[in-house]
Design an enzyme around this catalytic site. Structure first.
Site, PDB file in Angstrom:
ATOM      1  N   ARG A 178       0.808  -1.215   0.000  1.00 49.04           N
ATOM      2  CA  ARG A 178       0.000   0.000   0.000  1.00 49.04           C
ATOM      3  C   ARG A 178       0.845   1.270   0.000  1.00 49.04           C
ATOM      4  O   ARG A 178       0.572   2.213  -0.738  1.00 49.04           O
ATOM      5  CB  ARG A 178      -0.938   0.003   1.213  1.00 49.04           C
ATOM      6  CG  ARG A 178      -1.918   1.161   1.239  1.00 49.04           C
ATOM      7  CD  ARG A 178      -2.989   1.030   0.177  1.00 49.04           C
ATOM      8  NE  ARG A 178      -2.659   1.685  -1.088  1.00 49.04           N
ATOM      9  CZ  ARG A 178      -3.089   1.268  -2.258  1.00 49.04           C
ATOM     10  NH1 ARG A 178      -3.832   0.191  -2.366  1.00 49.04           N
ATOM     11  NH2 ARG A 178      -2.772   1.911  -3.363  1.00 49.04           N
ATOM     12  N   LYS A 211       2.363  24.444  -2.720  1.00 46.93           N
ATOM     13  CA  LYS A 211       1.072  23.796  -2.466  1.00 46.93           C
ATOM     14  C   LYS A 211       1.229  22.286  -2.637  1.00 46.93           C
ATOM     15  O   LYS A 211       0.735  21.676  -3.584  1.00 46.93           O
ATOM     16  CB  LYS A 211       0.010  24.362  -3.407  1.00 46.93           C
ATOM     17  CG  LYS A 211      -0.286  25.830  -3.144  1.00 46.93           C
ATOM     18  CD  LYS A 211      -1.275  26.398  -4.143  1.00 46.93           C
ATOM     19  CE  LYS A 211      -1.519  27.883  -3.889  1.00 46.93           C
ATOM     20  NZ  LYS A 211      -2.423  28.481  -4.896  1.00 46.93           N
ATOM     21  N   LYS A 240       5.286  38.749  -0.300  1.00 50.34           N
ATOM     22  CA  LYS A 240       3.919  38.635  -0.783  1.00 50.34           C
ATOM     23  C   LYS A 240       3.059  39.797  -0.270  1.00 50.34           C
ATOM     24  O   LYS A 240       3.524  40.630   0.511  1.00 50.34           O
ATOM     25  CB  LYS A 240       3.342  37.280  -0.367  1.00 50.34           C
ATOM     26  CG  LYS A 240       4.079  36.100  -1.027  1.00 50.34           C
ATOM     27  CD  LYS A 240       3.523  34.760  -0.609  1.00 50.34           C
ATOM     28  CE  LYS A 240       2.157  34.488  -1.178  1.00 50.34           C
ATOM     29  NZ  LYS A 240       2.179  34.319  -2.657  1.00 50.34           N
ATOM     30  N   GLU A 287       5.742  40.036  -4.992  1.00 51.04           N
ATOM     31  CA  GLU A 287       4.433  39.831  -5.602  1.00 51.04           C
ATOM     32  C   GLU A 287       3.733  41.182  -5.764  1.00 51.04           C
ATOM     33  O   GLU A 287       3.668  41.964  -4.814  1.00 51.04           O
ATOM     34  CB  GLU A 287       3.598  38.917  -4.712  1.00 51.04           C
ATOM     35  CG  GLU A 287       2.176  38.675  -5.200  1.00 51.04           C
ATOM     36  CD  GLU A 287       1.372  37.877  -4.191  1.00 51.04           C
ATOM     37  OE1 GLU A 287       1.272  36.655  -4.362  1.00 51.04           O
ATOM     38  OE2 GLU A 287       0.846  38.482  -3.239  1.00 51.04           O
ATOM     39  N   ASP A 289       0.567  38.809  -9.931  1.00 56.11           N
ATOM     40  CA  ASP A 289      -0.466  38.001  -9.282  1.00 56.11           C
ATOM     41  C   ASP A 289      -1.849  38.325  -9.836  1.00 56.11           C
ATOM     42  O   ASP A 289      -2.331  39.456  -9.713  1.00 56.11           O
ATOM     43  CB  ASP A 289      -0.439  38.245  -7.765  1.00 56.11           C
ATOM     44  CG  ASP A 289      -1.427  37.349  -7.036  1.00 56.11           C
ATOM     45  OD1 ASP A 289      -1.464  36.144  -7.335  1.00 56.11           O
ATOM     46  OD2 ASP A 289      -2.161  37.861  -6.170  1.00 56.11           O
TER      47      ASP A 289
END
Length: 282
Positions: free
Chosen positions: A98, A133, A165, A195, A216
């Site tokens: 698995r 992510k 950011k 950003e 962005d």
């Protein structure tokens, strides 16, 4: 390249999670002397990544298990391809089945979608990169799979590179203030990315000395304007929910990089199975 110290840690943690104290079914049913021959089968078309990781799962469980790999990392396989054969302890094969499948299925799914993105813009001078992510604990494997698929990696983690950011800018009070403070406390060997959400923000970032500017959620018209302004001055990265349908038009604006979180955060695992086909000794 993979850091096998980190990969082994992922595998050990996965085995502890799946087996805990023991495999109650296998340990009762299967004699410790039993040996089998199994094969790993691709049940759909896709790009293979992580065979070496799956192999390591079985090696950790039993050093005498022999894994014969039939394809190379990055190969595109068709449905029905036997990608590997595993020979040795039946218990080790069943114990590791698995975890080995979970990892190779996930990695191959990422490599498959990465190859698709790469191929769509292969004739346009742009890089498709991933983001942070990723699945917690699996980043090293997922970013490796992106590279196997033919795309590129953005920064690995928060320690690797500067990316100022929108929330950083809001917290400190402006783009110039943020860049000035970063540059006054940063090694000259590290580039600074900022950003921005507007052409005005781009101009401010360039004037303040940014090396890379992330555009962005800009529309295509503004991206084209940004390329006219920033070409030769900064590296321009397009970001913000860019779908595969929007990829070509975004690339044609002239940006240098397109970052795509979907390479890792919403991937369908490639369907791969492991089948015991022959009992060698019981």
């Amino acid at each position: 390249m993979l850091n096998w110290i980190l990969v082994d840690e992922i595998i050990y943690n996965g085995l502890k999670e799946d087996i805990n104290n023991f495999d109650i079914t296998t340990d009762i049913l299967i004699d410790k002397e039993s040996k089998s021959l199994a094969h790993m089968l691709a049940k759909e078309e896709g790009v293979i990544a992580g065979l070496n990781v799956a192999q390591r799962v079985f090696e950790i469980l039993d050093k005498d298990v022999n894994v014969k790999i039939n394809v190379k990392e990055g190969d595109k396989v068709s449905k029905g391809t036997v990608i590997a054969q595993i020979e040795g302890s039946t218990k080790a094969i069943l114990n590791g089945e698995r975890l080995a499948l979970n990892l190779i299925q996930r990695m191959s799914g990422i490599a498959t979608i990465s190859r698709k993105y790469r191929d769509i813009v292969k004739d346009i001078p742009v890089r498709i990169v991933d983001t942070r992510k990723t699945t917690p604990g699996l980043r090293i494997l997922e970013k490796y799979a992106v590279r196997v698929g033919g795309c590129y990696n953005h920064r690995y983690n928060l320690s690797e590179a500067v990316l100022i950011k929108d929330n950083h800018i809001k917290a400190i009070g402006g783009i110039k203030k943020a860049i000035d403070k970063i540059k006054n406390n940063l090694s000259h060997t590290i580039k600074v990315e900022v950003e921005v959400e507007s052409i005005e923000g781009l101009k401010e970032a360039i004037e303040a000395g940014a090396d890379i500017v992330m555009l962005d959620n800009m529309n295509l018209e503004d991206m084209r304007k940004a390329v006219e302004i920033g070409r030769g001055k900064v590296i321009l990265e397009a970001s913000g929910g860019i779908t595969i349908e929007e990829l070509v038009e975004t690339a044609k604006t002239g940006v240098d990089v397109i970052s795509v979180g979907a390479l890792t955060h919403s991937v369908k695992a490639l369907d791969i199975s492991l089948i015991i086909g022959k009992i060698i000794h019981f």
